[in-house]
Motif scaffolding. Structure first.
Motif, PDB file in Angstrom:
ATOM      1  N   GLU A  45      96.872 -14.723  71.584  1.00  0.00           N
ATOM      2  CA  GLU A  45      96.923 -14.622  73.055  1.00  0.00           C
ATOM      3  C   GLU A  45      96.517 -13.221  73.513  1.00  0.00           C
ATOM      4  O   GLU A  45      95.795 -13.063  74.503  1.00  0.00           O
ATOM      5  CB  GLU A  45      98.318 -14.984  73.578  1.00  0.00           C
ATOM      6  CG  GLU A  45      98.696 -16.437  73.405  1.00  0.00           C
ATOM      7  CD  GLU A  45      97.798 -17.388  74.170  1.00  0.00           C
ATOM      8  OE1 GLU A  45      97.245 -17.015  75.222  1.00  0.00           O
ATOM      9  OE2 GLU A  45      97.641 -18.526  73.696  1.00  0.00           O
ATOM     10  N   ARG A  46      96.979 -12.193  72.781  1.00  0.00           N
ATOM     11  CA  ARG A  46      96.572 -10.815  73.110  1.00  0.00           C
ATOM     12  C   ARG A  46      95.066 -10.638  72.951  1.00  0.00           C
ATOM     13  O   ARG A  46      94.402 -10.014  73.788  1.00  0.00           O
ATOM     14  CB  ARG A  46      97.299  -9.822  72.194  1.00  0.00           C
ATOM     15  CG  ARG A  46      98.583  -9.307  72.781  1.00  0.00           C
ATOM     16  CD  ARG A  46      99.303  -8.289  71.921  1.00  0.00           C
ATOM     17  NE  ARG A  46      98.491  -7.289  71.278  1.00  0.00           N
ATOM     18  CZ  ARG A  46      98.890  -6.620  70.197  1.00  0.00           C
ATOM     19  NH1 ARG A  46     100.044  -6.874  69.641  1.00  0.00           N
ATOM     20  NH2 ARG A  46      98.110  -5.710  69.675  1.00  0.00           N
ATOM     21  N   ALA A  47      94.526 -11.183  71.868  1.00  0.00           N
ATOM     22  CA  ALA A  47      93.088 -11.060  71.604  1.00  0.00           C
ATOM     23  C   ALA A  47      92.284 -11.777  72.691  1.00  0.00           C
ATOM     24  O   ALA A  47      91.296 -11.240  73.203  1.00  0.00           O
ATOM     25  CB  ALA A  47      92.758 -11.638  70.231  1.00  0.00           C
ATOM     26  N   ILE A  48      92.713 -12.978  73.068  1.00  0.00           N
ATOM     27  CA  ILE A  48      92.029 -13.739  74.123  1.00  0.00           C
ATOM     28  C   ILE A  48      92.076 -12.979  75.436  1.00  0.00           C
ATOM     29  O   ILE A  48      91.097 -12.921  76.181  1.00  0.00           O
ATOM     30  CB  ILE A  48      92.655 -15.143  74.267  1.00  0.00           C
ATOM     31  CG1 ILE A  48      92.346 -15.976  73.026  1.00  0.00           C
ATOM     32  CG2 ILE A  48      92.143 -15.845  75.508  1.00  0.00           C
ATOM     33  CD1 ILE A  48      93.145 -17.256  72.937  1.00  0.00           C
ATOM     34  N   ASP A  49      93.226 -12.366  75.713  1.00  0.00           N
ATOM     35  CA  ASP A  49      93.384 -11.610  76.962  1.00  0.00           C
ATOM     36  C   ASP A  49      92.434 -10.414  76.994  1.00  0.00           C
ATOM     37  O   ASP A  49      91.858 -10.106  78.037  1.00  0.00           O
ATOM     38  CB  ASP A  49      94.845 -11.158  77.089  1.00  0.00           C
ATOM     39  CG  ASP A  49      95.145 -10.602  78.460  1.00  0.00           C
ATOM     40  OD1 ASP A  49      94.767 -11.275  79.454  1.00  0.00           O
ATOM     41  OD2 ASP A  49      95.735  -9.503  78.558  1.00  0.00           O
ATOM     42  N   GLN A  50      92.239  -9.737  75.849  1.00  0.00           N
ATOM     43  CA  GLN A  50      91.336  -8.582  75.813  1.00  0.00           C
ATOM     44  C   GLN A  50      89.862  -8.999  75.879  1.00  0.00           C
ATOM     45  O   GLN A  50      89.026  -8.220  76.328  1.00  0.00           O
ATOM     46  CB  GLN A  50      91.579  -7.756  74.552  1.00  0.00           C
ATOM     47  CG  GLN A  50      92.847  -6.930  74.621  1.00  0.00           C
ATOM     48  CD  GLN A  50      92.981  -5.994  73.436  1.00  0.00           C
ATOM     49  OE1 GLN A  50      92.307  -6.175  72.419  1.00  0.00           O
ATOM     50  NE2 GLN A  50      93.833  -4.996  73.561  1.00  0.00           N
ATOM     51  N   LEU A  51      89.561 -10.223  75.442  1.00  0.00           N
ATOM     52  CA  LEU A  51      88.169 -10.689  75.428  1.00  0.00           C
ATOM     53  C   LEU A  51      87.809 -11.545  76.637  1.00  0.00           C
ATOM     54  O   LEU A  51      86.691 -12.058  76.709  1.00  0.00           O
ATOM     55  CB  LEU A  51      87.896 -11.489  74.153  1.00  0.00           C
ATOM     56  CG  LEU A  51      87.932 -10.716  72.849  1.00  0.00           C
ATOM     57  CD1 LEU A  51      87.792 -11.667  71.677  1.00  0.00           C
ATOM     58  CD2 LEU A  51      86.853  -9.661  72.803  1.00  0.00           C
ATOM     59  N   LYS A  52      88.730 -11.718  77.599  1.00  0.00           N
ATOM     60  CA  LYS A  52      88.482 -12.662  78.697  1.00  0.00           C
ATOM     61  C   LYS A  52      87.310 -12.264  79.587  1.00  0.00           C
ATOM     62  O   LYS A  52      86.708 -13.122  80.208  1.00  0.00           O
ATOM     63  CB  LYS A  52      89.747 -12.881  79.527  1.00  0.00           C
ATOM     64  CG  LYS A  52      90.192 -11.707  80.342  1.00  0.00           C
ATOM     65  CD  LYS A  52      91.466 -12.032  81.074  1.00  0.00           C
ATOM     66  CE  LYS A  52      92.000 -10.783  81.746  1.00  0.00           C
ATOM     67  NZ  LYS A  52      93.352 -10.969  82.199  1.00  0.00           N
ATOM     68  N   GLU A  53      86.951 -10.976  79.648  1.00  0.00           N
ATOM     69  CA  GLU A  53      85.800 -10.587  80.474  1.00  0.00           C
ATOM     70  C   GLU A  53      84.464 -10.810  79.754  1.00  0.00           C
ATOM     71  O   GLU A  53      83.422 -10.807  80.387  1.00  0.00           O
ATOM     72  CB  GLU A  53      85.927  -9.139  80.932  1.00  0.00           C
ATOM     73  CG  GLU A  53      86.017  -8.135  79.806  1.00  0.00           C
ATOM     74  CD  GLU A  53      86.493  -6.777  80.285  1.00  0.00           C
ATOM     75  OE1 GLU A  53      85.752  -5.810  80.053  1.00  0.00           O
ATOM     76  OE2 GLU A  53      87.568  -6.705  80.889  1.00  0.00           O
ATOM     77  N   PHE A  54      84.513 -11.039  78.436  1.00  0.00           N
ATOM     78  CA  PHE A  54      83.289 -11.275  77.664  1.00  0.00           C
ATOM     79  C   PHE A  54      83.065 -12.748  77.344  1.00  0.00           C
ATOM     80  O   PHE A  54      81.947 -13.179  77.141  1.00  0.00           O
ATOM     81  CB  PHE A  54      83.329 -10.480  76.353  1.00  0.00           C
ATOM     82  CG  PHE A  54      83.373  -9.000  76.566  1.00  0.00           C
ATOM     83  CD1 PHE A  54      82.218  -8.291  76.813  1.00  0.00           C
ATOM     84  CD2 PHE A  54      84.577  -8.318  76.536  1.00  0.00           C
ATOM     85  CE1 PHE A  54      82.251  -6.931  77.012  1.00  0.00           C
ATOM     86  CE2 PHE A  54      84.625  -6.951  76.736  1.00  0.00           C
ATOM     87  CZ  PHE A  54      83.461  -6.252  76.981  1.00  0.00           C
ATOM     88  N   GLY A  55      84.156 -13.519  77.238  1.00  0.00           N
ATOM     89  CA  GLY A  55      84.018 -14.919  76.874  1.00  0.00           C
ATOM     90  C   GLY A  55      85.211 -15.743  77.318  1.00  0.00           C
ATOM     91  O   GLY A  55      86.208 -15.213  77.795  1.00  0.00           O
TER      92      GLY A  55
END
Length: 163
Positions: free
Chosen positions: A133-143
């Motif tokens: 969930e942390r990783a998805i949150d950090q990547l949400k502006e890219f994908g």
């Protein structure tokens, strides 16, 4: 099949400019093709009678290859890159892995983020889910992700597609 390879008794013939000549014996069709210095090509073998066309077979094959090459040039292949994490990864290591994932997404590749569980880490699956969930949150502006993280054997993973 072209020219003498055609073994049917009669064929439906299409002329050089695409005009319908009609049903003619194969000898007549081959004669017309040789008079025009072209090839007799069977284009619909399953039809009754088979359909043949008078054309330049070499030029036809060349044009077909050229179109296929052009089509291959325009298509984009999307590959899936994988970023593997462990349940006990430190913040700096996580940031480095996520920077790599950002690069992959910027290049247009899909990224699979996997958390690998070893030994007793399987008891704490919620840590892996929290990490994803942390990783998805950090990547949400890219994908974007289209599903929740799911457990597959000893790893939990999610697929991120580029925006």
């Amino acid at each position: 099949m072209i020219n003498e390879q055609i073994r049917d008794k009669e064929v439906r013939l299409i002329g050089l400019n695409g005009e319908q000549v009609g049903i003619v014996p194969i000898k007549e069709a081959q004669r017309r093709a040789t008079l025009a210095n072209l090839d007799l090509v069977k284009i619909a073998p399953q039809a009754k009678p088979p359909v043949c066309k008078i054309m330049d077979y070499g030029k036809f094959k060349f044009d077909a290859a050229k179109k296929e090459k052009e089509a291959r040039k325009k298509q984009k292949t999307v590959s899936i890159k994988e970023v593997r994490l462990t349940a006990s990864i430190q913040d700096n290591d996580l940031n480095t892995k996520l920077r790599n994932a950002q690069k992959f997404l910027a290049q247009g590749d899909k990224v699979k983020i996997s958390v690998i569980f070893r030994g007793r880490e399987m008891m704490h699956k919620e840590k892996g889910e929290e990490l994803l969930e942390r990783a998805i949150d950090q990547l949400k502006e890219f994908g974007v992700t289209d599903q929740k993280p799911k457990l597959e054997g000893r790893s939990m993973g999610v697929l991120v597609t580029p925006k």
